[in-house]
Scaffold this motif. Sequence first.
Motif, PDB file in Angstrom:
ATOM      1  N   GLN A 299      -4.862   5.096   1.557  1.00 43.24           N
ATOM      2  CA  GLN A 299      -3.614   5.692   1.074  1.00 43.24           C
ATOM      3  C   GLN A 299      -3.032   4.879  -0.083  1.00 43.24           C
ATOM      4  N   GLN A 300      -3.030   3.556   0.079  1.00 41.91           N
ATOM      5  CA  GLN A 300      -2.438   2.706  -0.951  1.00 41.91           C
ATOM      6  C   GLN A 300      -3.300   2.663  -2.211  1.00 41.91           C
TER       7      GLN A 300
ATOM      8  N   VAL B 166      -4.688  -4.913   4.073  1.00 45.16           N
ATOM      9  CA  VAL B 166      -4.857  -4.001   5.212  1.00 45.16           C
ATOM     10  C   VAL B 166      -6.329  -3.621   5.371  1.00 45.16           C
TER      11      VAL B 166
ATOM     12  N   GLU C  12       4.798  -3.259   5.703  1.00 41.13           N
ATOM     13  CA  GLU C  12       5.675  -2.090   5.658  1.00 41.13           C
ATOM     14  C   GLU C  12       6.964  -2.399   4.893  1.00 41.13           C
TER      15      GLU C  12
ATOM     16  N   HIS D  92      -2.664   5.861  -3.990  1.00 38.46           N
ATOM     17  CA  HIS D  92      -1.334   5.781  -4.599  1.00 38.46           C
ATOM     18  C   HIS D  92      -1.395   4.937  -5.871  1.00 38.46           C
TER      19      HIS D  92
ATOM     20  N   ASP E  80      -7.839  -1.717   8.547  1.00 36.84           N
ATOM     21  CA  ASP E  80      -7.032  -0.492   8.522  1.00 36.84           C
ATOM     22  C   ASP E  80      -7.425   0.326   7.290  1.00 36.84           C
TER      23      ASP E  80
ATOM     24  N   ALA F 299      -2.937  -3.321  -0.172  1.00 37.73           N
ATOM     25  CA  ALA F 299      -4.132  -2.516   0.125  1.00 37.73           C
ATOM     26  C   ALA F 299      -5.309  -3.405   0.511  1.00 37.73           C
TER      27      ALA F 299
ATOM     28  N   THR G  48      -7.410   3.541   6.854  1.00 41.07           N
ATOM     29  CA  THR G  48      -6.531   4.681   6.562  1.00 41.07           C
ATOM     30  C   THR G  48      -5.400   4.268   5.624  1.00 41.07           C
ATOM     31  N   THR G  49      -4.674   3.211   6.005  1.00 40.47           N
ATOM     32  CA  THR G  49      -3.594   2.726   5.145  1.00 40.47           C
ATOM     33  C   THR G  49      -4.145   2.208   3.827  1.00 40.47           C
TER      34      THR G  49
ATOM     35  N   ARG H 200       1.648  -6.491   9.815  1.00 40.30           N
ATOM     36  CA  ARG H 200       1.946  -5.096   9.464  1.00 40.30           C
ATOM     37  C   ARG H 200       3.443  -4.911   9.183  1.00 40.30           C
TER      38      ARG H 200
END
Length: 568
Positions: free
Chosen positions: A305-306, A294, A274, A309, A299, A291, A301-302, A270
């Motif tokens: 999000q990616q 993760v 990041e 994006h 994960d 993406a 959620t992350t 992680r």
Amino acid sequence: MSPKHIAAALTLALGLIQAPGILAAGNAPARSGPKAPPGEDLVARTVFQTLVGEFALQRGDARLASDAWTDLAVRTRDPAVVARATEVAAFARQYDRAIELAALWLEIEPDSAKARQMQASLLTLSGRLDELAPQLAAMLAQDPDNLGNNLLHLNRLLSRIGDKKALQGMVDRLTAPYGERPEAHFAMAQAAAAAGDEGRALAETDRALQLRPDWEVAALIRTQLQARLLGPARAADSLGDFVDRNPGARDARLTLARLLIAEKRYGEARTHFERLLKDHPDNPEIIYPVAMLVLQNGDTTTGRQQLEHLLQTDFPDKSTVHFFLGQLDQEQKQPAAALAHYLQVSGGDQYIPARGRAAQILLGQGQADAARQLLHETRAGTPAERVQLTLAEAQLLREAGRHNDAYITLATALETQADNPDLLYEAALTAERIGKPEILETHLKRLLELKPDHAHALNALGYSLADRNVRLDEAHDLIRRALALSPDDPFITDSLGWVLYRQGRLPEALQVLETAYRLKADPEIAAHLGEVLWKLERRDDARRILQEAAGRHPDNEVLNAARQKLQP
């Protein structure tokens, strides 16, 4: 011959005519070549042979083309003609002639890097390694400005050499004078790896990195070698040291994150995710793999999000992004959102699967006709895609309880693709569901003619016989063959237990079915196990197995039929 090729040939011919040493009258010698015979028109001959050579190539007569160009090359000794003659001879696979022409080319233009590269390639193709080595050594020595790049291309140039040990020895000799160059050690590492000498390859990449500590490509190759020789943990630690010293090494950091995930070192991974996203917040080449990594790590959620994006960037494959977002929505019980994403998948490898998933969502919403229409409207660019759509439609119809329509769909597809294994297998299973075991046998026997080692076909035919309590010895043989091909398959193990039960071999059947149930607590395996336990007078155990399975799978038809039979 096209006008373009005619124009090119004429341009070359006219250039020769006007070149110094070649007179328009045609009676002067061609450069330092032989004199033209008295009365010969050299202009006409040059144009004629140039056109003959190019016309012959266009017609596929490479030998005639080579003869024409070779004669012209010897007559004119013009570098452009000799170069073209060399290329044509190589195209015609006349390697000995091509090598002689390349030698002539170098005699005329001793400093031509292109001529020397051509000669090296031809010597490689013809396997004349003893002649090749000095030519390559000269090529490296004569081009000091491009030495590093030439060293890096050595292995690619020699890739056609089949004897990789001989190749390794040659590369070692050629690079020996350049031991201070990291590219030399990298070339030695590549050759060693190709020859299976991975220990030597690792040592040479280490040396290359000592000479050029920030060389990311060498670090990545070293990581691959270390993972195989020393284990992924050691490889991750070594690459981590490299990334610490070279924090801008993007690809190395991404590779390190993958290694750390494989080693379940999620916290460390992680940290690198990041950092990558901080350094490259809008770079699709970073966002997409991060993406995926993760999501692989759980994960969501992350990952979501990616992916969202990524849709705001210039990432070219938006369809794949929508497919994965659709999967996330399905897993999180948001069918409407998933459907919207799947319908935005417009091409690529995920197009057909996305349409199939969208149809399943429509079916779940009670829109069976709309689901089927969606599949009918889906374009299929290849026969394989048409098969995928047919299978998706058949599954849709089965889940809607329309087994006869499902079989008709599959049978119709078999009219044009009679020997497609997937269609034969699915048609067989669907035929049994509509009470036509003889059609099941026909399809499965044809499938086994095409693929004798098709474990699932062997199992399906054997199980069908066992379930109908007919030809049990044949059924037992078929299932045994299937199990030999897939020894850990719980469903084939279940079939073996069921045929043993039908044969009256209850203790053996119990042992096999218990094994199958341990492998997978499937409701149909539970039904078979419960029936055998009941037959063995272990009725409390049978009730317990059936009730536990019913709690997990209350709507399973086979399980409910077994419970009704044993506990009316």
